[in-house]
Design a protein around this motif. Sequence first.
Motif, PDB file in Angstrom:
ATOM      1  N   VAL A 268      -1.740 -14.318  50.795  1.00 24.90           N
ATOM      2  CA  VAL A 268      -2.454 -13.373  51.632  1.00 24.90           C
ATOM      3  C   VAL A 268      -1.445 -12.395  52.229  1.00 24.90           C
ATOM      4  CG1 VAL A 268      -3.962 -13.094  53.625  1.00 24.90           C
ATOM      5  CG2 VAL A 268      -4.207 -15.084  52.143  1.00 24.90           C
ATOM      6  N   LEU A 269      -1.762 -11.142  52.188  1.00 26.20           N
ATOM      7  CA  LEU A 269      -0.871 -10.104  52.710  1.00 26.20           C
ATOM      8  C   LEU A 269      -1.461  -9.558  54.007  1.00 26.20           C
ATOM      9  CD1 LEU A 269       1.487  -8.126  52.412  1.00 26.20           C
ATOM     10  CD2 LEU A 269      -0.054  -6.633  51.181  1.00 26.20           C
ATOM     11  N   MET A 270      -0.647  -9.599  55.048  1.00 24.84           N
ATOM     12  CA  MET A 270      -1.050  -9.023  56.333  1.00 24.84           C
ATOM     13  C   MET A 270      -0.332  -7.686  56.504  1.00 24.84           C
ATOM     14  SD  MET A 270      -3.228 -11.043  57.491  1.00 24.84           S
ATOM     15  CE  MET A 270      -3.369 -10.225  59.020  1.00 24.84           C
ATOM     16  N   ILE A 271      -1.067  -6.703  56.869  1.00 19.40           N
ATOM     17  CA  ILE A 271      -0.548  -5.326  56.939  1.00 19.40           C
ATOM     18  C   ILE A 271      -0.719  -4.816  58.366  1.00 19.40           C
ATOM     19  CG2 ILE A 271      -0.739  -2.988  56.035  1.00 19.40           C
ATOM     20  CD1 ILE A 271      -2.114  -4.274  53.616  1.00 19.40           C
TER      21      ILE A 271
ATOM     22  N   LEU B 245     -10.967 -15.308  56.222  1.00 16.73           N
ATOM     23  CA  LEU B 245     -11.567 -13.974  56.145  1.00 16.73           C
ATOM     24  C   LEU B 245     -10.496 -12.964  56.539  1.00 16.73           C
ATOM     25  CD1 LEU B 245     -15.164 -14.336  57.635  1.00 16.73           C
ATOM     26  CD2 LEU B 245     -14.476 -14.079  55.270  1.00 16.73           C
ATOM     27  N   VAL B 246     -10.066 -12.175  55.567  1.00 14.73           N
ATOM     28  CA  VAL B 246      -9.083 -11.120  55.833  1.00 14.73           C
ATOM     29  C   VAL B 246      -9.864  -9.856  56.196  1.00 14.73           C
ATOM     30  CG1 VAL B 246      -7.184  -9.773  54.910  1.00 14.73           C
ATOM     31  CG2 VAL B 246      -7.447 -12.173  54.229  1.00 14.73           C
ATOM     32  N   GLN B 247      -9.701  -9.417  57.436  1.00 13.63           N
ATOM     33  CA  GLN B 247     -10.415  -8.223  57.903  1.00 13.63           C
ATOM     34  C   GLN B 247      -9.560  -6.994  57.625  1.00 13.63           C
ATOM     35  OE1 GLN B 247     -12.087  -8.406  61.775  1.00 13.63           O
ATOM     36  NE2 GLN B 247     -12.096  -6.198  62.074  1.00 13.63           N
ATOM     37  N   VAL B 248     -10.115  -6.077  56.843  1.00 12.77           N
ATOM     38  CA  VAL B 248      -9.412  -4.841  56.476  1.00 12.77           C
ATOM     39  C   VAL B 248      -9.914  -3.744  57.417  1.00 12.77           C
ATOM     40  CG1 VAL B 248      -8.834  -3.249  54.622  1.00 12.77           C
ATOM     41  CG2 VAL B 248      -9.370  -5.644  54.088  1.00 12.77           C
ATOM     42  N   ASN B 249      -8.976  -3.159  58.175  1.00 12.72           N
ATOM     43  CA  ASN B 249      -9.332  -2.130  59.144  1.00 12.72           C
ATOM     44  C   ASN B 249      -9.675  -0.821  58.436  1.00 12.72           C
ATOM     45  OD1 ASN B 249      -8.896  -3.867  61.287  1.00 12.72           O
ATOM     46  ND2 ASN B 249      -6.730  -3.308  61.445  1.00 12.72           N
ATOM     47  N   PRO B 250     -10.396   0.085  59.118  1.00 14.49           N
ATOM     48  CA  PRO B 250     -10.694   1.398  58.499  1.00 14.49           C
ATOM     49  C   PRO B 250      -9.413   2.174  58.222  1.00 14.49           C
ATOM     50  CG  PRO B 250     -12.126   0.994  60.375  1.00 14.49           C
ATOM     51  CD  PRO B 250     -11.107  -0.098  60.395  1.00 14.49           C
ATOM     52  N   GLY B 251      -9.379   2.801  57.031  1.00 16.89           N
ATOM     53  CA  GLY B 251      -8.211   3.571  56.627  1.00 16.89           C
ATOM     54  C   GLY B 251      -7.150   2.747  55.918  1.00 16.89           C
ATOM     55  N   GLU B 252      -7.333   1.404  55.799  1.00 18.07           N
ATOM     56  CA  GLU B 252      -6.372   0.561  55.107  1.00 18.07           C
ATOM     57  C   GLU B 252      -6.983   0.055  53.798  1.00 18.07           C
ATOM     58  OE1 GLU B 252      -5.326  -2.486  57.775  1.00 18.07           O
ATOM     59  OE2 GLU B 252      -4.267  -1.187  59.201  1.00 18.07           O
TER      60      GLU B 252
ATOM     61  N   PRO C 149     -13.617  -0.308  56.254  1.00 20.65           N
ATOM     62  CA  PRO C 149     -13.676  -1.634  56.896  1.00 20.65           C
ATOM     63  C   PRO C 149     -14.376  -2.674  56.007  1.00 20.65           C
ATOM     64  CG  PRO C 149     -15.336  -0.198  57.812  1.00 20.65           C
ATOM     65  CD  PRO C 149     -14.558   0.637  56.852  1.00 20.65           C
ATOM     66  N   ALA C 150     -13.787  -3.854  55.897  1.00 20.34           N
ATOM     67  CA  ALA C 150     -14.364  -4.923  55.078  1.00 20.34           C
ATOM     68  C   ALA C 150     -13.755  -6.250  55.512  1.00 20.34           C
ATOM     69  CB  ALA C 150     -14.104  -4.673  53.596  1.00 20.34           C
ATOM     70  N   GLN C 151     -14.427  -7.378  55.125  1.00 21.10           N
ATOM     71  CA  GLN C 151     -13.933  -8.736  55.333  1.00 21.10           C
ATOM     72  C   GLN C 151     -13.881  -9.435  53.981  1.00 21.10           C
ATOM     73  OE1 GLN C 151     -16.293 -10.736  58.261  1.00 21.10           O
ATOM     74  NE2 GLN C 151     -15.334  -9.679  60.016  1.00 21.10           N
ATOM     75  N   VAL C 152     -12.675  -9.879  53.595  1.00 25.95           N
ATOM     76  CA  VAL C 152     -12.466 -10.479  52.283  1.00 25.95           C
ATOM     77  C   VAL C 152     -12.334 -11.995  52.481  1.00 25.95           C
ATOM     78  CG1 VAL C 152     -11.057 -10.480  50.232  1.00 25.95           C
ATOM     79  CG2 VAL C 152     -11.278  -8.393  51.559  1.00 25.95           C
TER      80      VAL C 152
END
Length: 1242
Positions: free
Chosen positions: A9-12, A42-49, A66-69
Amino acid sequence: MGAVSEMEVLMISVLEQNRSQSPLPGECRFYDSDFHKSEVILVQVNPGEAFTIQREDGQFQCITGPAQVPMMSPNGSVPPIYVPPGYVSQIIEENGVRRVLVLPQQPEFHPGGHSPLHHPPPPPHAHLPAFIPHPAMMPPPPHLYTGMAGGVGDMSSQYISQYHPAHIYSEQDSHSQHGRPPFVHRDDRTSKTYERLQKKLKDRQGGGGGGGGQVKDSPPPSPQKTCSSPPTVDIHNGVGGKGLEAEQGQLSHAVAGPDKQTGRGKNGESGELDKEAQALQALLSTIGKPVVSDIQARGAVVSWSAPARPESENGSVEDDRGPQEPLSYEVSISLSGKDGKYKSMYCGEELSATLEDLRPATDYYVRVQAMCNCLQGSPSESVSFTTLSCEPEPPNPPRKASGTKNTLVLQWKAPCDNGSKIQNYILQWDEGKGTGIYEQCYYGAQKQYRVTKLSPASRYSFRLAAKNDMGVSEFSEVVDLFTSCSVPLPPFPPELEMAGVTWLCLKWQRPTSSPKEDDIYYVLEMEEEGSGYGFQPSYDGDELSCTVRNLHRSTKYKFRVAAYNSEGKSNPSQVVEFITNPDRPSCPCRPVIRGRVLPNSFKMAWEPPKENGGAEVTKYVVELSEGLSGLSWDLVYSGPAMEHVCEGLKPGCSYQTRVYCMSEGGQSPLSETLQVQTPAVPPGPCQPPRLVGKPKAREVQLRWGPPQVDGGSPVSCYSVEVSGPQSEESREVYQGPELDCSVGGLMPGKTYGFRLKAANKAGFGPLSERCEVTTGPGAPEQCRPPNTTCKSPSCVVVSWEAPPCNGAPVTEFRLEWGAAEGSMQMCYSGPALSHEMKGLLPATNYFCRTQAVNVAGVGPFSEAVLCQTPCSVPAAVSNIYALKESELQRYETPVDADEDEEDEDSAPHPPLFYSPSTCLGICWDPPCDHGSEITSYLIDLGERQPVVVGPVIKHIIQHLQPDTSYRLRIQALNSLGAGPFSHTFKLKTKPLPPQPPRLECTAFSHQTLRLKWGDGPAKAATSDALQYQLQMGDKSGRFISLYKGPCHTHKVQRLNESTSYTFRIQAFNEAGEGPFSNVYTFTTPRSPPAPVKAPKVERLDDNSCEVTWEALSPMKGDPILYTLQCMLGNSEFKQAYKGSATSFHVQNLQPSSDYRFRVCAIRQCQDAPELSGPYSPTVTLSPQRNEVAVSGGATGSGSRAGTESNRARRSLTDEQCAFLLLMVFAVIAILIAFVIQYFVIK
């Protein structure tokens, strides 16, 4: 979404460039689950990422926020989350959900990317993939951090520079079942570079020993200057090794390497890398063209040879590079020619590739390109090949063209033949059994077929295949077709779904007996109640519902529906009745006023609407709005009545009212607006007026404010009343709209009472309370008219009396004096009661007035008094002018009787000629007569006797000496005496004009005469004092001016021959024009005849010839004779003929000699000798070949003889010689300038 095992898992965390703004925190949510004892993440992807993962089939998937993977941890443990420096992780648990928030600890920013990191131990599984977001989805400039999620402590950190975002993908190289590798990302070179760097770092970590090993500085094995992705460094730290300080030192030491490799270092290593990159790129460009083999219809095998490896160099840099990097190749093909657009088909390290999914019978061009790391060579030379032909493509399913109960007509289109022409089509069907077993029903080349002997309302399945020389194509998709059925049964009656005012929405059902495969259409019929037209069709179609529009409101309609298909139409259904809804009523009539409008109320009434919409009106609603803007409306009445009394209104205010009604159909529109103005009442009492400033003696300034109650109408005016100190009677002193006034006409030092009242359009209100004001002292009263006494024509004494002082003594008197009543000026100011005015003009009107002044102010002026001074002798003459010579000639007034002693006759005589040499003409401006008319003027000439003239302003003094100066002065006289003399003026007479000179003719011709006069030069300057005027007489005896100027000669041109002309001359200078001379007569001579053209000579035989020439017309009646001269050889010309003929026969010629001929014309005058003209050009008669050559432009008329002419040499004129010399000097000057420019300057 993700793999169950072996996943990281990659955290940005994206850092903004602005230090004052904190980045959006990264967030992970963990849900507990018992499924295979694993942890759901659940990896939450912020808007613009963006979040990029690799699926189980090897394909990459990029998920943008925005999404949750949802992800899964294989061992069920929560993976540790490593955060960048300056950030802290915080775990929050809510309702069984754990969140890991990455929050900033302090606003610290590292622009160079050298911030220290804390690194965990290396992961046990080094082959696990690492994912980072796609660089195109990241806001610039980002800081990227990656981590492994394999278990507790299984995490490796890689640092990527913020200035060069990288594309890093999985290093697993899985292949498909066909042996061809899967499609690689468009930046495959970056992926290969990352894989090789990972392999090197693993080898070095293995050789470093246990947990205390350190990382060595190692530059990348290939040039990185032009690479789009920065190098990645993997750092290995032991578990029980050094602390945080050692780790930070190692990391900063390791990160310093990429800066040197990308050209930011200061050791000059970038130059060597550029040379290596150029050499490597040149090597990659030497790849040869590929070889195509095993060509099939839809595929081919392409192979190529690798370029030669570069030789390794000895040095310290080569020792740190490690093993040689492998080469990768990209194979691309083109469909649009050798120079067309190419499409990549393969990318890998193999030296051969299988091309699939090609088109049969198609020309292709293939080329290969070598790549190493981030460098790529030039493409190889293209090779063309053509795929083989094969069986056709599967055709489209057949379609139904038409059909009945027992037949179906099918049609289809031809598919792609793939290089071989289609010969036959195979049509199969299931015979309506529906078992999936198909039998052939048609085989042939046609594209349609008719199937017969079918059952009604039945389904049949068909499929189609095409056949050519290469084989049979696959069958098309199965299509189901239906045959027609019998006439449908009557449907159920329609039902009402929704009703409106002008529409009804109906629906009905399909007949139950009709199969679903049958195409059934419906006809909806409608009858309006009372129309008398019966049922009319309203709808025809296959829908099961219909909206009938354009109906009448509250009207009953009858409906029925019938069904039909291709076999026929059913009976209609039962009749149903539906009624449309009522419409909303129309607006009521405009309300009207009943009775009188009162200041606080009025009564209004209205009529019902003209259209009630089909329903009775239930109530009326009245709305009222204050003012004329209509922004806010208040409901004042709601009920069935049709009148209403509006109460509680304001006086003098405007109101608007409107009405609308309501019924079962809805609310009606608003009626027209009624505007009502309530009458105003008089305003209330005002406050007493107040004094403004200090009261004056006869005037006070008052000011007041408006009343508190205006009575519903703005105050239009105010009235101020004043009462005297002794009388209670009041009078109005002001009425107007202003809030202040000035009350005048008061007595000084008196007390007055003032009261105020206001008025509007309703009238005046009550008076205010009394306000008492006392006036101050006043200025003196108006003086009486002053008295004037004339002591002399220039002196007047003015006296006056003191006026009433109004309580303050007069301290000063002011006297104003002037020649006009409106422009008098103050000439005296003092306490005296008289004043003497001096320096006045005689016989002049003057005005004067007086004014008194005290401490209170200045009194008004008295009435103006007119004073006239007595008459006196005239004034002196101011200006004297000399008459111009032209005015002197036009002067026709006879001289005075005293001066004209010779004229004794009483008869009028012609005007005299006044010579400016013996006469002086003067004029003067008349002086002021000082009240008495001027009777005469006295002209004083000094030594001469004075001249007395009448009341004139012009006079000519005669009998003076020429060229003599005289001093003049003039004195005016009237009945009272003689005035003073004027100033002395000096005037001078002109000298006598010159006499005319003698005129003579110096040169003459038949058209010109040159005349000369005087002893001066022929040409004189224009500044000469003496000039001449030459005149010539015309046929009528008048003389016309020919020349006027200082010259002494003149050439008269354009004259006639043998004609006499008359001339006279006159001299003039500044003294004037002299007399004309006597008349001179000069005669022009006769003109000679014109030259004759060259004669024509025609040889008759060896001893004779004939000479001819053109004839001239007679000149003024004189005949013309001709003389022919002949010259033998070089002897002199001799006369051969003289007469009036135009030809002559010459005989006795010598055959071997040359003869020359010329002709001249002679004018035979009657009373004068003969005049000979010039000779013609010479014509030569040559004995050779009997040809005559004519010179001077003449040509021979016969072919037997020729004449030859010698052009006479004419001497150049003076003008031609001068022009020739000028041209020679100009050419020489240009040559000299050119030589100086070329040789001297340059």
